[in-house]
Design an enzyme around this catalytic site. Structure first.
Site, PDB file in Angstrom:
ATOM      1  N   ASP A  41       6.591 -29.418  35.428  1.00  0.00           N
ATOM      2  CA  ASP A  41       6.942 -28.430  36.449  1.00  0.00           C
ATOM      3  C   ASP A  41       8.455 -28.320  36.592  1.00  0.00           C
ATOM      4  OD1 ASP A  41       7.121 -26.774  38.627  1.00  0.00           O
ATOM      5  OD2 ASP A  41       6.228 -28.167  40.059  1.00  0.00           O
ATOM      6  N   ASP A  45      10.123 -20.867  36.609  1.00  0.00           N
ATOM      7  CA  ASP A  45       9.346 -21.988  37.144  1.00  0.00           C
ATOM      8  C   ASP A  45       8.039 -22.167  36.387  1.00  0.00           C
ATOM      9  OD1 ASP A  45       8.102 -23.938  38.611  1.00  0.00           O
ATOM     10  OD2 ASP A  45       7.910 -22.763  40.443  1.00  0.00           O
TER      11      ASP A  45
END
Length: 409
Positions: A128, A297
């Site tokens: 992430d 992201d």
């Protein structure tokens, strides 16, 4: 079947050279991915989308809280603000009215293997770039939610050290959390090994995190330390400071057979995120919105834009309309699905395929749900998640503090 599976080409470049990217170096880690928002019969999974939007909202809300506490509000982007917590129950009644009974498929995350400790203990982890902490399920987790997980046992590692006797809780603000003591240990990914990496040995985990991550054993945050809960160096930064494994880590492949041409690099702006400025979005080569900031992201599923920006974007797609006003979800005529939606940062147009822009049919078989949501997530700009990143080869360079894009083959 409408399940889309394939290799993910996310490159995380820890470079010590003058150039942000050196072709042919590093080790390739394949990420297997499936689209969990389109069911077997091609319908949009509205309930699952609500869960993901709520999760994304609260994740970025907490990131801003961490940024404010770690650095101060002066680090916020222009227009950024800490929004109220989103709760699934806010949207569940609407979901019940609009959604058909659906069959769930797999979630959509970037997942790959890592090893922790000496000897190494293997885990499947969500990579992430929009968070900054590493946590894994602990062998001390007694909840039934942990039964199916690979568990970290610090007592079996000769290189572990307890860094904090007190419990640290990583809280995502929506009743999703993981907590436990902080250890340091050796962490290895794709042949890149770092020593004394901080991690949370999660002996207590909320059921919502487990349900969201199913077969995943934790999260490896690859964002900047300014948004960290633990106030420790993320793996990316630790690898950079130690000059590990010849200085480069690539996840997704360094093989030029995966991409063509050269990389287009853009400097990171602001604090805490892998974000770039000066973006525009186009439909049929016509700019619809310009000069906005974009957070790249890998831990976010959709593309989120400010509501007015996204409304202007969908005006360029004939027949588009709001499907869920509360969440900013739009639909468009399936027969005229756009094949030329693209982002541009002053160089190439980086196109989203029609397949990835279409999340499945909505209330009728003739309308399809778009992957770009009109929702303010508080960051002061857009957030580009999986729906964008599946279409480009993306590299993140700490050395040059920049994000690069290359064309997939």
């Amino acid at each position: 079947m409408f399940i889309k599976a394939g290799l993910i080409t996310l490159a995380l470049a820890v470079t010590a050279s003058a150039s942000p990217f050196v072709e042919g170096r590093g080790t390739r880690v394949p990420f297997q991915k499936r689209d969990g928002l389109t069911t077997q019969d091609g319908r949009f999974n509205h309930k699952k989308a609500i869960e993901m939007i709520v999760r994304d909202h609260n994740k970025h809300r907490q990131n801003l809280i961490n940024l404010r506490e770690n650095v101060g509000p002066q680090a916020f982007n222009e227009g950024a603000q800490i929004l109220p917590i989103a709760d699934f129950s806010q949207f569940a009644p609407l979901e019940k009215r609009q959604a058909e009974p659906l069959t769930d498929e797999d979630d959509t995350y970037w997942v790959g293997p890592i090893s922790i400790g000496t000897p190494g203990q293997a885990f499947q982890i969500d990579f992430d770039t929009g968070s900054a902490d590493l946590w894994v399920v602990s062998t001390n987790c007694t909840s039934s939610y942990c039964d199916s997980k690979n568990k970290y046992d610090p007592s079996k590692s000769s290189t572990r050290a307890e860094s904090s006797a007190s419990t640290v809780e990583i809280d995502y603000g929506d009743k999703s959390w993981a907590s436990g003591p902080v250890y340091t240990d050796t962490v290895a990914i794709a042949g890149v090994t770092v020593k004394d990496q901080s991690l949370v040995d999660a002996n207590a985990i909320s059921s919502t995190i487990i349900s969201n991550f199913e077969t995943r054993d934790g999260i490896l945050g690859l964002g900047f330390p300014e948004i960290s809960f633990t106030h420790r160096s993320p793996f990316f930064n630790t690898a950079m400071s130690q000059g590990s494994a010849g200085s480069e880590l690539f996840l997704g492949g360094t093989d030029s057979s995966l991409y063509s041409g050269s990389f287009e690099w853009h400097p990171v702006v602001g604090t805490g995120y892998w974000q770039t400025s000066g973006a525009s979005i186009l439909v049929d080569s016509q700019t619809t919105v310009s000069e906005f900031t974009t957070v790249i992201d890998s831990g976010t599923t959709f593309i989120y834009g400010l509501p007015d920006d996204v409304a202007a974007f969908y005006e360029a797609i004939p027949g588009s309309q709001l499907y869920n006003p509360a969440l900013g979800i739009y639909v468009f005529p399936c027969a005229s699905a756009p094949s030329s939606v693209a982002f541009n940062w002053g160089g190439n147009n980086w196109t989203i395929s029609a397949e990835d822009f279409n999340l499945g049919t909505g209330a009728s078989a003739s309308e399809c749900v778009g992957a770009i949501m009109g929702r303010d997530m508080g960051v002061g700009g857009w957030i580009l998640g999986d729906s964008f990143m599946k279409n480009v080869y993306t590299a993140f360079s700490l050395d040059s503090n920049s994000v690069g894009f290359a064309a997939l083959k």
